[in-house]
Design an enzyme around this catalytic site. Structure first.
Site, PDB file in Angstrom:
ATOM      1  N   GLY A 202       0.838  -1.189   0.000  1.00  0.00           N
ATOM      2  CA  GLY A 202       0.000   0.000   0.000  1.00  0.00           C
ATOM      3  C   GLY A 202       0.874   1.240   0.000  1.00  0.00           C
ATOM      4  CB  CYS A 203       0.381   4.570   1.509  1.00  0.00           C
ATOM      5  SG  CYS A 203       1.277   6.123   1.722  1.00  0.00           S
ATOM      6  CG  PHE A 204       5.917   4.956  -0.733  1.00  0.00           C
ATOM      7  CD1 PHE A 204       5.457   6.182  -0.292  1.00  0.00           C
ATOM      8  CD2 PHE A 204       6.347   4.874  -2.062  1.00  0.00           C
ATOM      9  CE1 PHE A 204       5.418   7.297  -1.119  1.00  0.00           C
ATOM     10  CE2 PHE A 204       6.318   5.971  -2.899  1.00  0.00           C
ATOM     11  CZ  PHE A 204       5.850   7.190  -2.423  1.00  0.00           C
TER      12      PHE A 204
END
Length: 178
Positions: free
Chosen positions: A12-14
């Site tokens: 997902g979002c890093f």
């Protein structure tokens, strides 16, 4: 003498993944980046967010294999996100947010397959994590590096990153840097 290795993971979002792994003992650094796309060159964040480049938001982890193993990193990875949702983590939707392990060599490939199978045994839903060779990796723009640390009160950070970070800190208190 340390043995520095690399792992490249998408969950997902890093910002969430980078923030937590930078706190884990044996991790020298976790860097936000992109990988897995077919578009040549280095597309911009905006292009990657379109979902048209094929790149995923990833974190490149440089770690001391004498302190933390690739297997341990993968176990943390699997608890840091939901590996059963295809191309989605929470409100982040698209192939750029897919669950993915980009292996650097055949040994990592075998370990990734084995750990995934072992984790699957304890899950009720099917793991959809992609396991692929590392291709077309590049670091994300400077403003993405250490984003949470620099912007803890930003909306996404306060509502999404912080709760995940707090949960992971509790789960892995014994693995954090002193």
């Amino acid at each position: 003498m340390s043995k520095i290795n690399q792992a490249t993971l998408g969950a997902g979002c890093f910002w969430c993944v980078e923030t937590f792994f930078n706190e884990v003992s044996g991790i020298h650094k976790a860097i936000s980046g992109y990988s897995g796309g077919k578009v040549p060159g280095t597309p911009t964040y905006r292009e990657i967010c379109s979902g048209l480049t094929g790149h995923a938001e990833v974190v490149r982890i440089e770690y001391d294999a004498e302190i933390i193993s690739f297997e341990e990193i993968l176990h943390i990875f699997y608890t840091a996100h939901d590996p059963t949702t295809l191309n989605r983590q929470g409100a982040d939707v698209g192939t750029q947010y897919r669950s993915v392990i980009f292996y650097h060599n055949e040994e990592q490939h075998e370990i990734a397959k084995n750990i995934t199978a072992a984790v699957q045994e304890s899950m009720t839903q099917t793991i959809v994590t992609e396991i692929s060779p590392l291709i077309n990796y590049f670091d994300a723009e400077d403003y993405h590096q250490n984003y949470y640390k620099q912007n803890p009160e930003q909306g996404y950070c306060a509502m999404v990153v912080r709760p995940k970070l707090e949960r992971l800190r509790k789960l892995y208190a014994d693995k954090l840097k002193k």
